[in-house]
Design a protein around this motif. Structure first.
Motif, PDB file in Angstrom:
ATOM      1  N   THR A   5       0.848  -1.183   0.000  1.00 17.76           N
ATOM      2  CA  THR A   5       0.000   0.000   0.000  1.00 17.76           C
ATOM      3  C   THR A   5       0.886   1.236   0.000  1.00 17.76           C
ATOM      4  O   THR A   5       1.985   1.225   0.551  1.00 17.76           O
ATOM      5  N   ASP A   6       0.432   2.254  -0.664  1.00 17.43           N
ATOM      6  CA  ASP A   6       1.123   3.549  -0.693  1.00 17.43           C
ATOM      7  C   ASP A   6       0.102   4.630  -0.364  1.00 17.43           C
ATOM      8  O   ASP A   6      -0.980   4.657  -0.950  1.00 17.43           O
ATOM      9  N   TRP A   7       0.449   5.490   0.565  1.00 19.22           N
ATOM     10  CA  TRP A   7      -0.415   6.609   0.957  1.00 19.22           C
ATOM     11  C   TRP A   7       0.381   7.896   0.828  1.00 19.22           C
ATOM     12  O   TRP A   7       1.566   7.933   1.129  1.00 19.22           O
ATOM     13  N   SER A   8      -0.276   8.932   0.406  1.00 16.26           N
ATOM     14  CA  SER A   8       0.377  10.232   0.373  1.00 16.26           C
ATOM     15  C   SER A   8      -0.635  11.305   0.757  1.00 16.26           C
ATOM     16  O   SER A   8      -1.842  11.113   0.631  1.00 16.26           O
ATOM     17  N   MET A   9      -0.100  12.422   1.253  1.00 14.16           N
ATOM     18  CA  MET A   9      -0.971  13.546   1.616  1.00 14.16           C
ATOM     19  C   MET A   9      -0.244  14.840   1.298  1.00 14.16           C
ATOM     20  O   MET A   9       0.975  14.889   1.271  1.00 14.16           O
ATOM     21  N   ALA A  10      -1.039  15.847   1.033  1.00 17.62           N
ATOM     22  CA  ALA A  10      -0.499  17.183   0.782  1.00 17.62           C
ATOM     23  C   ALA A  10      -1.471  18.195   1.381  1.00 17.62           C
ATOM     24  O   ALA A  10      -2.685  18.022   1.306  1.00 17.62           O
ATOM     25  N   TYR A  11      -0.906  19.216   1.991  1.00 20.29           N
ATOM     26  CA  TYR A  11      -1.740  20.239   2.620  1.00 20.29           C
ATOM     27  C   TYR A  11      -1.092  21.600   2.399  1.00 20.29           C
ATOM     28  O   TYR A  11       0.064  21.820   2.776  1.00 20.29           O
ATOM     29  N   GLN A  12      -1.812  22.499   1.782  1.00 20.29           N
ATOM     30  CA  GLN A  12      -1.329  23.864   1.590  1.00 20.29           C
ATOM     31  C   GLN A  12      -2.028  24.751   2.611  1.00 20.29           C
ATOM     32  O   GLN A  12      -3.221  25.017   2.502  1.00 20.29           O
ATOM     33  N   HIS A  13      -1.276  25.176   3.625  1.00 18.30           N
ATOM     34  CA  HIS A  13      -1.836  25.997   4.697  1.00 18.30           C
ATOM     35  C   HIS A  13      -2.221  27.382   4.183  1.00 18.30           C
ATOM     36  O   HIS A  13      -3.274  27.910   4.514  1.00 18.30           O
ATOM     37  N   ASN A  14      -1.341  27.964   3.419  1.00 20.60           N
ATOM     38  CA  ASN A  14      -1.607  29.243   2.750  1.00 20.60           C
ATOM     39  C   ASN A  14      -0.673  29.327   1.552  1.00 20.60           C
ATOM     40  O   ASN A  14      -0.049  28.333   1.187  1.00 20.60           O
ATOM     41  N   THR A  15      -0.537  30.478   0.929  1.00 16.39           N
ATOM     42  CA  THR A  15       0.312  30.578  -0.262  1.00 16.39           C
ATOM     43  C   THR A  15       1.789  30.456   0.062  1.00 16.39           C
ATOM     44  O   THR A  15       2.602  30.268  -0.835  1.00 16.39           O
ATOM     45  N   GLU A  16       2.165  30.513   1.354  1.00 18.35           N
ATOM     46  CA  GLU A  16       3.577  30.424   1.738  1.00 18.35           C
ATOM     47  C   GLU A  16       3.969  29.085   2.362  1.00 18.35           C
ATOM     48  O   GLU A  16       5.137  28.719   2.316  1.00 18.35           O
ATOM     49  N   MET A  17       3.029  28.369   2.974  1.00 17.88           N
ATOM     50  CA  MET A  17       3.371  27.128   3.674  1.00 17.88           C
ATOM     51  C   MET A  17       2.675  25.916   3.057  1.00 17.88           C
ATOM     52  O   MET A  17       1.478  25.954   2.793  1.00 17.88           O
ATOM     53  N   PHE A  18       3.467  24.847   2.882  1.00 16.29           N
ATOM     54  CA  PHE A  18       2.982  23.633   2.247  1.00 16.29           C
ATOM     55  C   PHE A  18       3.584  22.425   2.958  1.00 16.29           C
ATOM     56  O   PHE A  18       4.784  22.384   3.206  1.00 16.29           O
ATOM     57  N   PHE A  19       2.756  21.448   3.314  1.00  9.63           N
ATOM     58  CA  PHE A  19       3.203  20.211   3.945  1.00  9.63           C
ATOM     59  C   PHE A  19       2.876  19.041   3.010  1.00  9.63           C
ATOM     60  O   PHE A  19       1.834  19.035   2.360  1.00  9.63           O
TER      61      PHE A  19
END
Length: 90
Positions: A5-19
């Motif tokens: 299994t492969d899981w991924s996530m992405a979260y853009q908090h605002n235009t400056e921060m990205f996880f």
């Protein structure tokens, strides 16, 4: 049985921060090789994961911090096995 299994996530908090991050899991670390008639490693760890934080600012540029974990695993050189099999057939 080989399963994974492969899981991924992405979260853009605002235009400056990205996880972002990912996680991979393999159900096995070996397979039966019909050429060698034995169980060989699949050259992949059972678990691995990454996590990254990116900060972009027009005045200062971009900062990226990440961490990666990879379990230890047995590996094999298929070039070496091929040479060994060739010599064995002579």
């Amino acid at each position: 049985m080989i399963g994974n299994t492969d899981w991924s996530m992405a979260y853009q908090h605002n235009t400056e921060m990205f996880f972002n991050g990912n996680f991979s899991w393999y159900n096995t670390t070996e397979f039966y090789n019909e050429l060698t008639r034995r169980n060989d490693p699949i050259n992949a760890p059972k678990f691995k994961w990454n996590i990254n934080f990116n900060y972009k600012n027009d005045d200062y540029g971009m900062l990226s911090i990440g961490y990666r974990h990879v379990d230890q695993f047995a590996s094999v050189s298929y070039t070496h096995l091929r040479a060994h099999e060739t010599r064995h057939d002579l």
